[in-house]
Write a protein that holds these residues in place. Sequence first.
Motif, short mmCIF file in Angstrom:
data_model
loop_
_atom_site.label_atom_id
_atom_site.label_comp_id
_atom_site.label_asym_id
_atom_site.label_seq_id
_atom_site.Cartn_x
_atom_site.Cartn_y
_atom_site.Cartn_z
N MET A 1 0.82 -1.20 0.00
CA MET A 1 0.00 0.00 0.00
C MET A 1 0.86 1.26 0.00
SD MET A 1 -3.04 0.77 -0.43
CE MET A 1 -3.47 -0.97 -0.40
N ILE A 2 1.98 1.24 0.69
CA ILE A 2 2.87 2.41 0.68
C ILE A 2 3.48 2.59 -0.71
CG2 ILE A 2 5.02 3.35 1.61
CD1 ILE A 2 4.34 2.22 4.28
N LEU A 3 3.87 1.49 -1.35
CA LEU A 3 4.37 1.58 -2.71
C LEU A 3 3.30 2.11 -3.66
CD1 LEU A 3 6.40 -1.76 -3.02
CD2 LEU A 3 7.26 0.52 -2.49
N TRP A 4 2.06 1.69 -3.45
CA TRP A 4 0.96 2.18 -4.28
C TRP A 4 0.74 3.67 -4.06
CZ3 TRP A 4 -4.11 3.93 -3.00
CH2 TRP A 4 -4.97 4.07 -4.09
N LEU A 5 0.88 4.12 -2.81
CA LEU A 5 0.76 5.56 -2.53
C LEU A 5 1.84 6.34 -3.28
CD1 LEU A 5 -0.11 6.05 1.26
CD2 LEU A 5 -1.51 6.53 -0.75
N GLY A 6 3.04 5.78 -3.35
CA GLY A 6 4.10 6.44 -4.11
C GLY A 6 3.75 6.56 -5.58
N GLU A 7 3.14 5.51 -6.14
CA GLU A 7 2.72 5.57 -7.54
C GLU A 7 1.64 6.62 -7.74
OE1 GLU A 7 1.47 1.68 -8.58
OE2 GLU A 7 3.45 0.76 -8.33
N MET A 8 0.67 6.67 -6.82
CA MET A 8 -0.40 7.66 -6.93
C MET A 8 0.16 9.08 -6.79
SD MET A 8 -3.20 6.08 -7.59
CE MET A 8 -2.15 5.01 -8.59
N ASN A 9 1.14 9.24 -5.90
CA ASN A 9 1.73 10.57 -5.70
C ASN A 9 2.41 11.06 -6.98
OD1 ASN A 9 2.38 12.50 -3.28
ND2 ASN A 9 4.30 12.35 -4.41
N ARG A 10 3.11 10.15 -7.67
CA ARG A 10 3.73 10.52 -8.94
C ARG A 10 2.68 10.75 -10.02
NH1 ARG A 10 7.32 6.59 -6.99
NH2 ARG A 10 6.22 4.94 -8.12
N LEU A 11 1.62 9.93 -10.03
CA LEU A 11 0.56 10.09 -11.03
C LEU A 11 -0.12 11.45 -10.90
CD1 LEU A 11 -1.28 8.88 -13.25
CD2 LEU A 11 -2.70 7.94 -11.40
N PHE A 12 -0.38 11.86 -9.66
CA PHE A 12 -1.05 13.14 -9.43
C PHE A 12 -0.09 14.32 -9.47
CE2 PHE A 12 -3.96 10.44 -6.54
CZ PHE A 12 -4.67 9.98 -7.65
N GLN A 13 1.23 14.03 -9.60
CA GLN A 13 2.27 15.06 -9.65
C GLN A 13 2.29 15.89 -8.36
OE1 GLN A 13 1.82 17.31 -13.28
NE2 GLN A 13 2.28 15.56 -14.58
N PHE A 14 2.13 15.19 -7.24
CA PHE A 14 2.25 15.84 -5.94
C PHE A 14 3.73 15.90 -5.54
CE2 PHE A 14 -2.21 14.21 -4.59
CZ PHE A 14 -2.80 15.19 -5.36
N CYS A 15 4.05 16.75 -4.59
CA CYS A 15 5.43 16.90 -4.13
C CYS A 15 5.77 15.77 -3.15
CB CYS A 15 5.62 18.26 -3.47
SG CYS A 15 4.61 18.53 -2.00
N PRO A 16 7.06 15.50 -2.92
CA PRO A 16 7.46 14.44 -1.98
C PRO A 16 6.93 14.68 -0.57
CG PRO A 16 9.32 15.11 -3.34
CD PRO A 16 8.23 16.09 -3.61
N GLU A 17 6.78 15.93 -0.17
CA GLU A 17 6.25 16.22 1.17
C GLU A 17 4.84 15.68 1.33
OE1 GLU A 17 9.47 19.14 0.30
OE2 GLU A 17 7.75 18.34 -0.79
N THR A 18 4.06 15.69 0.25
CA THR A 18 2.69 15.17 0.31
C THR A 18 2.69 13.67 0.51
OG1 THR A 18 1.87 16.96 -1.09
CG2 THR A 18 0.54 14.98 -0.97
N PHE A 19 3.55 12.96 -0.22
CA PHE A 19 3.66 11.51 -0.03
C PHE A 19 4.05 11.18 1.41
CE2 PHE A 19 6.72 7.99 0.23
CZ PHE A 19 5.88 6.92 -0.05
N ALA A 20 5.07 11.87 1.93
CA ALA A 20 5.54 11.59 3.28
C ALA A 20 4.45 11.84 4.31
CB ALA A 20 6.78 12.43 3.59
N LEU A 21 3.72 12.94 4.17
CA LEU A 21 2.65 13.25 5.12
C LEU A 21 1.52 12.24 4.99
CD1 LEU A 21 1.55 15.07 7.31
CD2 LEU A 21 0.63 16.57 5.52
N GLY A 22 1.21 11.83 3.75
CA GLY A 22 0.17 10.82 3.56
C GLY A 22 0.52 9.51 4.25
N VAL A 23 1.77 9.08 4.16
CA VAL A 23 2.20 7.85 4.83
C VAL A 23 2.12 8.01 6.35
CG1 VAL A 23 4.15 6.30 5.22
CG2 VAL A 23 3.66 7.13 2.92
N CYS A 24 2.51 9.19 6.86
CA CYS A 24 2.44 9.44 8.30
C CYS A 24 0.99 9.41 8.79
CB CYS A 24 3.09 10.78 8.64
SG CYS A 24 4.89 10.81 8.47
N VAL A 25 0.07 10.00 8.04
CA VAL A 25 -1.34 9.98 8.41
C VAL A 25 -1.87 8.55 8.41
CG1 VAL A 25 -3.66 10.69 7.71
CG2 VAL A 25 -1.78 12.34 7.65
N LEU A 26 -1.50 7.78 7.39
CA LEU A 26 -1.92 6.38 7.31
C LEU A 26 -1.40 5.58 8.50
CD1 LEU A 26 -3.09 3.90 5.80
CD2 LEU A 26 -0.90 3.76 4.58
N ASN A 27 -0.13 5.73 8.83
CA ASN A 27 0.45 4.98 9.95
C ASN A 27 -0.17 5.39 11.28
OD1 ASN A 27 2.17 3.42 8.39
ND2 ASN A 27 3.88 4.85 8.57
#
Length: 356
Positions: A50-76
């Motif tokens: 699921m974390i790898l999938w979030l990384g794919e979605m983050n790149r697909l949506f062209q979000f910044c790395p900070e968004t991916f990191a915060l999304g993982v933190c919220v999920l955890n």
Amino acid sequence: MKNPGAVESRRLAILLEAALLREDRLWKVPVFKNGCIQGADISLSQHHEMILWLGEMNRLFQFCPETFALGVCVLNRLLSTVKAQPKYLKIIAFTSLVLAAKINEEDEVIGSVKDLVVQSGCNFSTAEILRMERIILDKLHWDLYTATPVDFIHIFHALLVSGHPHLIPSIGLGSGVSWDPATDPAGPGHQKRPPGFQAALWTRQVQHCMACHQLWQFKGSTLALAIITLELEALTADWFSVFTDLLKKAQIDSSEFIHCKEMVDEYLHSLEFSLPTNAVYIFDSALIQDEEQAWGQHLRQARRERDGGQQGDCDEYYDGFRCLYNEEMTPGLEGNDVVSLQKNVSPCPPLHPAVN
């Protein structure tokens, strides 16, 4: 970029202190027991995927790395707070990324939730996403913004530029970005490289590490400093004094840091990037000719066993076409033998990396 003065150094120190306080107050990760998240049926592999999938979605949506990191933190944080079922894991992860984007991204980048769902290929409805948003906000008390490992990468990088300006030529290397001193705004005689290039590499490394469950036991500040220290060891001989300065400012326990650094080093080396992305391959025609000759010899031998070598050249052409389109099995070869030959002879040419 001008070298920050004393005022900027104090501002960075205050920024680091605030980030550490947020991390101490909000940092929380799921605990795994018997291969599953404690209190839930979500396995380690499911969470990793699921974390790898979030990384794919983050790149697909062209979000910044900070968004991916915060999304993982919220999920955890949510998975460590509630007992979630595996069937809800994807919508929880997707909604965590959407909430992180609402905090970090501009409105024109995010777009509508409906558009994000369509781009992702998921079958969530807008109502389901909004309902999950309310659940996450309620369980986390509407306090989503915590300091992530990517945030600490940027803070530590700024501290390096501020407190150790002699390192700027070193931490500008390794990015693959060319720099021409003649085009530097400070003038052609200025030897300082523009900072920020090496931070991009550190950010990619910390994103890889966030997918490793063994590294979840360490806080983001510890993880970020471990990655930076590993790079500093290779970039400068004066790395230890720089490291101790950052370690003191980050208020990180030395024994915990050493453990984290060893695990990060082992994990980054275990990532199997066998060849770089710009690898050049060379076609070896000699090997192809040898394989074609071997295959032709097998076919000719089969034909001889079938008709005693009395067939003419015309029949050989027709036999070749029938074999090409699988209209009949080649007599003289059993089915398993043909399959074995097809496996041994690849239809693609062998590729070899270029030799430096």
